[in-house]
Design a protein around this motif. Sequence first.
Motif, PDB file in Angstrom:
ATOM      1  N   SER A  94     -51.534  20.009 -25.290  1.00  0.00           N
ATOM      2  CA  SER A  94     -50.875  20.559 -26.470  1.00  0.00           C
ATOM      3  C   SER A  94     -49.901  19.496 -26.942  1.00  0.00           C
ATOM      4  O   SER A  94     -49.212  18.870 -26.153  1.00  0.00           O
ATOM      5  CB  SER A  94     -50.164  21.874 -26.142  1.00  0.00           C
ATOM      6  N   ARG A  95     -49.906  19.281 -28.215  1.00  0.00           N
ATOM      7  CA  ARG A  95     -49.063  18.235 -28.790  1.00  0.00           C
ATOM      8  C   ARG A  95     -47.722  18.808 -29.200  1.00  0.00           C
ATOM      9  O   ARG A  95     -47.645  19.855 -29.821  1.00  0.00           O
ATOM     10  CB  ARG A  95     -49.756  17.597 -29.978  1.00  0.00           C
ATOM     11  N   LEU A  96     -46.699  18.101 -28.832  1.00  0.00           N
ATOM     12  CA  LEU A  96     -45.352  18.414 -29.264  1.00  0.00           C
ATOM     13  C   LEU A  96     -44.935  17.302 -30.203  1.00  0.00           C
ATOM     14  O   LEU A  96     -45.737  16.431 -30.536  1.00  0.00           O
ATOM     15  CB  LEU A  96     -44.428  18.516 -28.043  1.00  0.00           C
ATOM     16  N   LYS A  97     -43.713  17.270 -30.618  1.00  0.00           N
ATOM     17  CA  LYS A  97     -43.286  16.279 -31.604  1.00  0.00           C
ATOM     18  C   LYS A  97     -43.586  14.846 -31.145  1.00  0.00           C
ATOM     19  O   LYS A  97     -44.327  14.130 -31.801  1.00  0.00           O
ATOM     20  CB  LYS A  97     -41.805  16.439 -31.897  1.00  0.00           C
ATOM     21  N   ASN A  98     -43.036  14.420 -30.023  1.00  0.00           N
ATOM     22  CA  ASN A  98     -43.236  13.049 -29.535  1.00  0.00           C
ATOM     23  C   ASN A  98     -43.900  13.004 -28.166  1.00  0.00           C
ATOM     24  O   ASN A  98     -43.957  11.959 -27.546  1.00  0.00           O
ATOM     25  CB  ASN A  98     -41.899  12.307 -29.466  1.00  0.00           C
ATOM     26  N   ASP A  99     -44.360  14.151 -27.693  1.00  0.00           N
ATOM     27  CA  ASP A  99     -44.946  14.231 -26.363  1.00  0.00           C
ATOM     28  C   ASP A  99     -46.268  14.977 -26.398  1.00  0.00           C
ATOM     29  O   ASP A  99     -46.578  15.678 -27.355  1.00  0.00           O
ATOM     30  CB  ASP A  99     -43.990  14.963 -25.401  1.00  0.00           C
ATOM     31  N   VAL A 100     -46.998  14.830 -25.309  1.00  0.00           N
ATOM     32  CA  VAL A 100     -48.251  15.550 -25.122  1.00  0.00           C
ATOM     33  C   VAL A 100     -48.157  16.258 -23.780  1.00  0.00           C
ATOM     34  O   VAL A 100     -47.832  15.637 -22.763  1.00  0.00           O
ATOM     35  CB  VAL A 100     -49.457  14.578 -25.139  1.00  0.00           C
ATOM     36  N   SER A 137     -40.364  20.937 -10.365  1.00  0.00           N
ATOM     37  CA  SER A 137     -41.573  21.694 -10.059  1.00  0.00           C
ATOM     38  C   SER A 137     -42.609  21.520 -11.170  1.00  0.00           C
ATOM     39  O   SER A 137     -42.269  21.538 -12.346  1.00  0.00           O
ATOM     40  CB  SER A 137     -41.205  23.168  -9.905  1.00  0.00           C
ATOM     41  N   ILE A 138     -43.862  21.352 -10.781  1.00  0.00           N
ATOM     42  CA  ILE A 138     -44.966  21.223 -11.728  1.00  0.00           C
ATOM     43  C   ILE A 138     -45.596  22.600 -11.897  1.00  0.00           C
ATOM     44  O   ILE A 138     -45.978  23.236 -10.922  1.00  0.00           O
ATOM     45  CB  ILE A 138     -46.032  20.225 -11.202  1.00  0.00           C
ATOM     46  N   GLN A 139     -45.715  23.034 -13.120  1.00  0.00           N
ATOM     47  CA  GLN A 139     -46.279  24.359 -13.411  1.00  0.00           C
ATOM     48  C   GLN A 139     -47.618  24.249 -14.126  1.00  0.00           C
ATOM     49  O   GLN A 139     -47.879  24.950 -15.085  1.00  0.00           O
ATOM     50  CB  GLN A 139     -45.287  25.155 -14.267  1.00  0.00           C
ATOM     51  N   GLY A 140     -48.464  23.320 -13.672  1.00  0.00           N
ATOM     52  CA  GLY A 140     -49.793  23.190 -14.258  1.00  0.00           C
ATOM     53  C   GLY A 140     -49.891  22.237 -15.435  1.00  0.00           C
ATOM     54  O   GLY A 140     -50.981  21.999 -15.940  1.00  0.00           O
ATOM     55  N   THR A 141     -48.755  21.699 -15.895  1.00  0.00           N
ATOM     56  CA  THR A 141     -48.777  20.728 -16.980  1.00  0.00           C
ATOM     57  C   THR A 141     -47.744  19.645 -16.718  1.00  0.00           C
ATOM     58  O   THR A 141     -46.809  19.829 -15.935  1.00  0.00           O
ATOM     59  CB  THR A 141     -48.463  21.376 -18.353  1.00  0.00           C
ATOM     60  N   TYR A 142     -47.955  18.520 -17.389  1.00  0.00           N
ATOM     61  CA  TYR A 142     -46.997  17.418 -17.303  1.00  0.00           C
ATOM     62  C   TYR A 142     -46.823  16.840 -18.701  1.00  0.00           C
ATOM     63  O   TYR A 142     -47.807  16.657 -19.427  1.00  0.00           O
ATOM     64  CB  TYR A 142     -47.471  16.336 -16.327  1.00  0.00           C
ATOM     65  N   LEU A 143     -45.599  16.541 -19.059  1.00  0.00           N
ATOM     66  CA  LEU A 143     -45.279  16.009 -20.386  1.00  0.00           C
ATOM     67  C   LEU A 143     -45.321  14.484 -20.372  1.00  0.00           C
ATOM     68  O   LEU A 143     -44.626  13.846 -19.595  1.00  0.00           O
ATOM     69  CB  LEU A 143     -43.864  16.464 -20.757  1.00  0.00           C
ATOM     70  N   LEU A 144     -46.173  13.916 -21.217  1.00  0.00           N
ATOM     71  CA  LEU A 144     -46.274  12.463 -21.370  1.00  0.00           C
ATOM     72  C   LEU A 144     -45.845  12.081 -22.779  1.00  0.00           C
ATOM     73  O   LEU A 144     -46.160  12.801 -23.733  1.00  0.00           O
ATOM     74  CB  LEU A 144     -47.723  12.002 -21.206  1.00  0.00           C
ATOM     75  N   PRO A 145     -45.182  10.953 -22.926  1.00  0.00           N
ATOM     76  CA  PRO A 145     -44.913  10.476 -24.288  1.00  0.00           C
ATOM     77  C   PRO A 145     -46.240  10.272 -25.025  1.00  0.00           C
ATOM     78  O   PRO A 145     -47.210   9.758 -24.456  1.00  0.00           O
ATOM     79  CB  PRO A 145     -44.195   9.145 -24.074  1.00  0.00           C
ATOM     80  N   ALA A 146     -46.291  10.686 -26.280  1.00  0.00           N
ATOM     81  CA  ALA A 146     -47.533  10.611 -27.061  1.00  0.00           C
ATOM     82  C   ALA A 146     -48.085   9.188 -27.111  1.00  0.00           C
ATOM     83  O   ALA A 146     -49.302   8.983 -27.039  1.00  0.00           O
ATOM     84  CB  ALA A 146     -47.295  11.147 -28.470  1.00  0.00           C
TER      85      ALA A 146
END
Length: 138
Positions: A111-117, A65-74
């Motif tokens: 929002s930036r995470l360690k290796n993802d955006v 399920s998509i909750q308004g965001t998607y995680l992409l590799p940085a």
Amino acid sequence: MTIHYKKQIWRRGELMAEMFLESLEPQFVAQSTNSKLVFDFFIGFLNPNGGINTFAVEVKATGRSIQGTYLLPAKIYKILSNSNIPVLLLVVDVKVNEFYYSWLSDKPEVSRLKNDVRVSVSKVDNESKSKLVHRMTA
């Protein structure tokens, strides 16, 4: 999740995305044949001046399920968001047949995470589909 299952999700998402892009009635939809290229499709629309507006499309398929965001590799986000051609991120939820999008060339809220955006995405409905076509034909 097995590799076979991941390939099924990816392939279903790619096919659904191609059908969706064709439903926008572009002049062309071209699939990338270079596996090293980040983009999955290129799409072109006639503009009011008689030229063709071209866009790159990156497709991501998921069974979650998509909750308004998607995680992409940085690394992928950096390539997509710094392209000199407008880039449409098209996320396909293959379980419920829904589409979500973001214009990465507009530098969407992230929002930036360690290796993802984490990229904010909007659900495609009839109104947003019309807005997509309007933007691509302007």
